[in-house]
Design a protein around this motif. Sequence first.
Motif, PDB file in Angstrom:
ATOM      1  N   TRP A  18      42.672  24.725  74.768  1.00  0.00           N
ATOM      2  CA  TRP A  18      42.599  25.381  76.075  1.00  0.00           C
ATOM      3  C   TRP A  18      43.991  25.801  76.539  1.00  0.00           C
ATOM      4  N   THR A  19      44.960  24.895  76.369  1.00  0.00           N
ATOM      5  CA  THR A  19      46.334  25.176  76.779  1.00  0.00           C
ATOM      6  C   THR A  19      46.974  26.250  75.917  1.00  0.00           C
ATOM      7  N   PHE A  20      46.789  26.195  74.592  1.00  0.00           N
ATOM      8  CA  PHE A  20      47.364  27.212  73.708  1.00  0.00           C
ATOM      9  C   PHE A  20      46.812  28.588  74.058  1.00  0.00           C
ATOM     10  N   PRO A  41      43.197  35.866  63.620  1.00  0.00           N
ATOM     11  CA  PRO A  41      42.919  34.640  62.855  1.00  0.00           C
ATOM     12  C   PRO A  41      44.154  33.783  62.630  1.00  0.00           C
ATOM     13  N   GLU A  42      45.340  34.407  62.467  1.00  0.00           N
ATOM     14  CA  GLU A  42      46.528  33.589  62.233  1.00  0.00           C
ATOM     15  C   GLU A  42      46.862  32.753  63.464  1.00  0.00           C
ATOM     16  N   TRP A  43      46.704  33.322  64.668  1.00  0.00           N
ATOM     17  CA  TRP A  43      46.940  32.550  65.888  1.00  0.00           C
ATOM     18  C   TRP A  43      45.941  31.401  65.978  1.00  0.00           C
ATOM     19  N   ALA A  48      44.677  25.837  65.965  1.00  0.00           N
ATOM     20  CA  ALA A  48      43.749  24.770  65.571  1.00  0.00           C
ATOM     21  C   ALA A  48      44.500  23.642  64.866  1.00  0.00           C
ATOM     22  N   GLY A  49      45.442  24.002  63.987  1.00  0.00           N
ATOM     23  CA  GLY A  49      46.247  22.984  63.305  1.00  0.00           C
ATOM     24  C   GLY A  49      47.088  22.178  64.282  1.00  0.00           C
TER      25      GLY A  49
END
Length: 100
Positions: A18-20, A41-43, A48-49
């Motif tokens: 949520w913060t990212f 997708p890269e973001w 996610a990582g």
Amino acid sequence: MGTVLALGHVIGVAIALWTFNARAGGSFWHGVPPALILISPEWFLVSAGKALGWEITLAVWLLRGQPSSPWGVRRGSRSGRISRLSPAERAAREREMRPA
């Protein structure tokens, strides 16, 4: 006690995502739309990582002095794609976000 720790970690993952999303220019009040995941997708994979290891991400962020997110939507973007911003773009975004 293990259940409480595991639940705390899962809640932390949700809060981190949520913060990212909000730091990259998304909304604090809406979830990440599937279209955004497909277009950036890269973001999403990096976020996610970082969210899965949010405890380490938080410690590194605090040790670095709470820098702004390197991710965001480029000015004039028609697609709304989140990408890694150059230092000049980040500085411009920070100037715009400061109260007058």
